[in-house]
Write an enzyme that holds these catalytic residues in place. Structure first.
Site, short mmCIF file in Angstrom:
data_model
loop_
_atom_site.label_atom_id
_atom_site.label_comp_id
_atom_site.label_asym_id
_atom_site.label_seq_id
_atom_site.Cartn_x
_atom_site.Cartn_y
_atom_site.Cartn_z
N ASP A 1 137.46 51.10 8.93
CA ASP A 1 137.87 50.35 7.75
C ASP A 1 139.03 49.43 8.13
O ASP A 1 139.94 49.84 8.87
CB ASP A 1 138.31 51.31 6.65
CG ASP A 1 138.85 50.58 5.42
OD1 ASP A 1 138.06 49.84 4.79
OD2 ASP A 1 140.04 50.75 5.11
N ASP B 1 134.66 45.12 4.48
CA ASP B 1 135.74 45.58 5.35
C ASP B 1 135.49 46.96 5.96
O ASP B 1 136.40 47.56 6.52
CB ASP B 1 137.07 45.59 4.58
CG ASP B 1 137.04 46.49 3.36
OD1 ASP B 1 135.95 46.98 3.00
OD2 ASP B 1 138.11 46.71 2.75
N GLU B 2 134.27 47.46 5.87
CA GLU B 2 134.02 48.82 6.33
C GLU B 2 132.63 48.94 6.96
O GLU B 2 131.65 48.45 6.42
CB GLU B 2 134.14 49.79 5.14
CG GLU B 2 134.21 51.24 5.51
CD GLU B 2 134.60 52.11 4.32
OE1 GLU B 2 134.21 53.29 4.31
OE2 GLU B 2 135.27 51.60 3.39
#
Length: 420
Positions: free
Chosen positions: A14, A112-113
């Site tokens: 993340d 974002d992950e």
């Protein structure tokens, strides 16, 4: 029982305070000592803080809060979100992952992950999963200027939860959980909504069953959970016990099964108090389409997209125990998905999907349903479908369709008042 505990080497990575960190990279400042908030300043003090820097988080400022909630004694800079820039930075990060693993071993969970399955690469690189994670995070920082956190686990669930719960507190931003950590770490999670896949609404429903910790959930009779939540109840029980047999390749396989889906962009922001009417109306139309084509579905999906000023949302599928074309069944599962993943943010788009379709051959009965009730529902739906076909879709409406938040009459008029 041993086959429930498959051993893989999964990384869940993340990007720390992603939107805010991207803005700091652009400005050439350090997000760990710079007070920056990403929000729309034109919305005043009621604007949602899409992201804040780690520096502000240490001072107690929340992401996804409101500007007016930031203590008055804290000085900060507020910047507009720039989604195209965030997308380009996300692509840069994914390109780093692709330097280490093939694309079929990456699952992009959000902007974002990502999940990486490095099981087949440890021998190639002559590294442990921890050492490989350290290399990847360093290269992400060197190439993009972004700091990442990483959870490592024998399955996707434990990798994700170890990242959420522990990695962000470690100096190297990495944590590794094994099955031995389930009673020591996973079971200690409280409140329940701190656990991946349990939202605030689901937490309330579990609390009403006297379930307050993950250990409580793990020790609850799975049959009780299944009676309450269907197949999702079994998934909740499995996750509470650290069991997750999903694999990255499962997410990357493009299904060839035909599906019916329906999306609606809303004319105003909705929330949990009034979105139910929209979801139910869309499922009603979805079920009418299933009946018209004599189909049933074995999977159901619900997607929620937040307002343009609040990027994000979710889409999740549920595999059903039995194929169905019934509105009551799909509404139940829509409610469960919504309660698990909704983040109490303004909603601007809803998607419903019936997948894994098959021809309806008959009625699947179980011990807990009366055949006469099922037959009655089928007969009512058949009559309603015939009336709508002859007199138009708006000829028969539920009482809820007359409420201000309903959109069904307008949508029916846009696509034609009479069915073809």
């Amino acid at each position: 029982m041993d086959n429930l505990f498959k051993e893989r080497h999964i990384l869940c990575i993340d990007l720390k305070s992603f939107f805010a960190s991207c803005e700091c990279v652009k400005k050439g400042v350090n997000p760990f000592n710079y007070p920056l908030v990403v929000a729309n300043p034109n919305q005043g003090d009621g604007a949602i803080t899409l992201a804040v820097t780690p520096f502000l988080k240490k001072l107690g400022v929340k992401s996804r809060g409101r500007i007016f909630e930031i203590p008055k004694n804290i000085k900060y800079e507020i910047v507009m979100p720039h989604m195209n820039y965030y997308i380009s930075k996300s692509k840069e990060v994914v390109s780093v992952y692709l330097d280490y693993v093939a694309k079929e071993d990456i699952h992009i969970y959000s902007i974002d992950e990502c999940f990486l399955d490095v099981t087949s690469y440890l021998k190639l690189y002559q590294k442990t999963d921890y050492e490989l994670a350290k290399d990847i995070l360093k290269k992400v920082y060197d190439k993009t200027g972004l700091t990442a956190t990483c959870g490592i686990g024998p399955n996707m669930l434990l990798a994700k939860v170890s990242m959420d719960i522990e990695a962000k507190h470690n100096t190297d931003c990495i944590s590794k959980w094994t099955y031995d950590d389930v009673p020591k770490k996973l079971w200690k999670i409280s409140p329940l909504s701190d656990m991946w896949g349990i939202g605030k609404n689901m937490e309330k429903r579990l609390n009403s069953m006297n379930i307050f910790t993950i250990e409580d959930l793990a020790k609850t009779n799975p049959g009780i959970l299944k009676d309450k939540f269907g197949i999702v109840g079994i998934e909740l029980w499995n996750h509470a016990n650290g069991i997750d047999n999903s694999e990255i390749k499962d997410f990357n396989n493009i299904t060839k099964d035909k599906s019916y889906s329906n999306s609606q962009v809303l004319f105003k922001d909705y929330n949990e108090k009034n979105i139910t009417i929209i979801i139910n109306e869309m499922i009603d139309n979805l079920c009418a389409r299933l009946r018209k084509n004599n189909k049933e579905c074995l999977t159901f999906g619900l997607g929620i997209t937040y307002s343009k000023n609040t990027p994000g949302g979710f889409y999740h599928n549920i595999k059903l125990d039995n194929a169905t074309d019934k509105m009551t069944d799909l509404i139940k599962y829509a409610s469960i998905i919504f309660d698990r993943y909704y983040e109490n943010l303004p909603i601007r788009k809803v998607t419903v999907c019936a997948g894994n379709l098959r021809n309806k051959l008959g009625t699947q009965l179980n011990l807990f349903e009366e055949y006469v009730d099922i037959k009655k529902e089928d007969n009512i739906n058949e009559v309603i479908d015939q009336i709508k076909k002859k007199y138009g879709k708006n000829s028969v409406l539920k009482a809820s369709s007359l409420l201000e938040d309903s959109t069904i009459k307008e949508r029916n008029n846009k696509v034609g008042g009479h069915n073809a």
